[in-house]
Design an enzyme around this catalytic site. Structure first.
Site, PDB file in Angstrom:
ATOM      1  N   ASP A  18      36.177  35.770  36.972  1.00 41.26           N
ATOM      2  CA  ASP A  18      37.132  36.834  36.643  1.00 41.26           C
ATOM      3  C   ASP A  18      37.450  36.818  35.141  1.00 41.26           C
ATOM      4  OD1 ASP A  18      37.182  37.370  39.343  1.00 41.26           O
ATOM      5  OD2 ASP A  18      39.209  36.574  39.677  1.00 41.26           O
ATOM      6  N   LYS A  45      36.353  37.423  46.240  1.00 38.76           N
ATOM      7  CA  LYS A  45      37.140  37.337  47.481  1.00 38.76           C
ATOM      8  C   LYS A  45      36.674  36.200  48.387  1.00 38.76           C
ATOM      9  CE  LYS A  45      38.361  42.202  47.324  1.00 38.76           C
ATOM     10  NZ  LYS A  45      39.579  41.948  46.566  1.00 38.76           N
ATOM     11  N   GLY A  46      35.353  36.042  48.536  1.00 39.54           N
ATOM     12  CA  GLY A  46      34.846  34.983  49.408  1.00 39.54           C
ATOM     13  C   GLY A  46      35.234  33.610  48.898  1.00 39.54           C
ATOM     14  N   LEU A 215      51.372  43.483  53.911  1.00 42.56           N
ATOM     15  CA  LEU A 215      52.224  44.559  53.388  1.00 42.56           C
ATOM     16  C   LEU A 215      52.885  44.181  52.070  1.00 42.56           C
ATOM     17  CD1 LEU A 215      53.856  45.369  56.856  1.00 42.56           C
ATOM     18  CD2 LEU A 215      52.085  46.711  55.695  1.00 42.56           C
ATOM     19  N   GLY A 216      52.270  43.271  51.306  1.00 42.33           N
ATOM     20  CA  GLY A 216      52.822  42.887  50.009  1.00 42.33           C
ATOM     21  C   GLY A 216      54.205  42.304  50.148  1.00 42.33           C
ATOM     22  N   GLY A 219      55.739  41.537  53.607  1.00 37.32           N
ATOM     23  CA  GLY A 219      55.207  40.537  54.534  1.00 37.32           C
ATOM     24  C   GLY A 219      53.978  41.022  55.274  1.00 37.32           C
ATOM     25  N   ASP A 246      43.655  37.126  49.415  1.00 37.01           N
ATOM     26  CA  ASP A 246      42.643  36.118  49.771  1.00 37.01           C
ATOM     27  C   ASP A 246      43.321  34.821  50.209  1.00 37.01           C
ATOM     28  OD1 ASP A 246      40.671  37.917  48.972  1.00 37.01           O
ATOM     29  OD2 ASP A 246      40.723  37.195  46.910  1.00 37.01           O
TER      30      ASP A 246
HETATM   31  O1  RIB Z   1      40.804  39.580  45.602  1.00 36.16           O
HETATM   32  C1  RIB Z   1      40.777  39.223  44.250  1.00 36.16           C
HETATM   33  C2  RIB Z   1      39.352  39.106  43.788  1.00 36.16           C
HETATM   34  O2  RIB Z   1      38.752  40.373  43.838  1.00 36.16           O
HETATM   35  C3  RIB Z   1      39.184  38.651  42.357  1.00 36.16           C
HETATM   36  O3  RIB Z   1      39.129  37.259  42.228  1.00 36.16           O
HETATM   37  C4  RIB Z   1      37.926  39.374  41.918  1.00 36.16           C
HETATM   38  O4  RIB Z   1      36.855  38.515  41.639  1.00 36.16           O
HETATM   39  C5  RIB Z   1      37.591  40.350  43.038  1.00 36.16           C
HETATM   40  O5  RIB Z   1      36.576  39.888  43.851  1.00 36.16           O
END
Ligand code: RIB
Length: 305
Positions: A18, A45-46, A215-216, A219, A246
């Protein structure tokens, strides 16, 4: 194989480096904004969800990912290994490691553009053995055909399939039919349900046994079969929301893999994701289980699992 010996978690998905800059606000189309300091953080995300599973503890976590042969791969590998994730890397010669370009506003909101690179080379046949795997956690930053193939193989092997349907996209009914637990945000839920209806109505429209909507600052809400469960958010000073969703997914799956009841798993996931919002960066912000327990303790909640 008994559920006792199927305790591990496999995450199959994306990993990005990132590129993050803070700015007073996220620029509108055509606008240039003068930002502040630039930093890089391991993300994707993964990979974020794998780090969140491992930091939450309770189950061995392995990740299937694709990386380039370049300098961007190294901080991602270091971050995942130091979180305790065992890596199954498909190295790509022709593709660079995935990258994400993120602007974080002073209010902690973000806008993200992903260049998938090596992530787009993850193939259906790359899925490793599912021996000992109890939960497979998937997202949508790798090719949809591969995600669908992994879900199908896991379903056939009796592995619980958890899909975080992010970023939002139309999904084939065959994929959803192989999913046991679907995690979405409000926008993703509306896109999948195909309607701008009330959240409860949209949760009922999706034919997946468990559907959880984050829902941020409100919650989360979960439909577990026909039962609705609500978990309010934990109020925090927000620095950066990148990776909060994530963190929720990883902490939730880790708690379920540990055998926690659903209300407890939702509470831990909301607490972990609240803590992640108090720090900059995706993987860098994900808390360990001890921190989550201490945070819940301060809120007067004693977790006993
Ligand atoms: O969910 C956040 C992520 O979305 C970031 O880390 C970015 O790499 C994108 O995949």
């Amino acid at each position: 194989m008994s559920s006792r010996t199927r305790s591990s978690i496999l995450v199959a998905g994306s990993a990005n480096l990132d590129f993050v800059v803070r700015a007073p606000h996220v620029p509108a189309p055509g606008e240039t904004v003068l930002g502040g300091e630039f930093r890089t953080f391991p993300g994707g995300k993964g990979a974020n969800q794998a780090a969140a599973c491992a930091r939450a503890g309770g189950a061995a976590t392995r990740m299937l990912l694709a990386l380039g042969e370049d300098a961007f791969a190294e901080p991602i590998e270091d971050s995942l290994r130091s979180a305790g994730v065992e890596l199954d890397i498909r190295r790509q010669r022709e593709q660079p490691t995935g990258t994400a370009f993120i602007c974080v506003s002073d209010r902690g909101e973000n806008a993200i553009t992903v260049a998938p690179g090596a992530n787009s080379a993850l193939r259906p046949q790359d899925l490793p053995s599912l021996d000992g795997v109890g939960h497979l956690l998937l997202q949508l930053e790798t090719p949809l055909a591969s995600v669908a193939a992994y879900a199908r193989a896991a379903r056939a092997a009796g592995v619980r399939v958890v899909l975080n349907a992010a970023p939002a996209q139309a999904l084939p009914a065959e994929l959803l039919a192989d999913v046991d637990v679907l995690i979405v945000n409000e926008g993703e839920l509306a896109a999948l349900a195909g309607a701008e209806a009330a959240i409860e109505a949209n949760l009922a429209r999706i034919g997946v046994p468990w559907v959880i909507v984050t829902l941020g600052e409100r919650g989360c809400l979960a439909r577990i079969g026909t039962e609705m469960l609500e978990q309010p958010a934990f109020p925090v000073e927000v620095v950066d929301t990148t990776g909060a969703g994530d963190t929720f997914c990883g902490a939730l799956v880790a708690a379920l893999a540990r055998g926690a009841e659903v209300p407890c798993a939702l509470r831990e996931a909301c607490a972990a994701s609240a803590l992640a919002c108090t720090r900059l960066g995706a993987q860098a912000s994900i808390p360990r289980r001890e921190e989550v327990e201490a945070f819940l303790g301060q809120a007067g909640i004693d977790e006993d699992r």
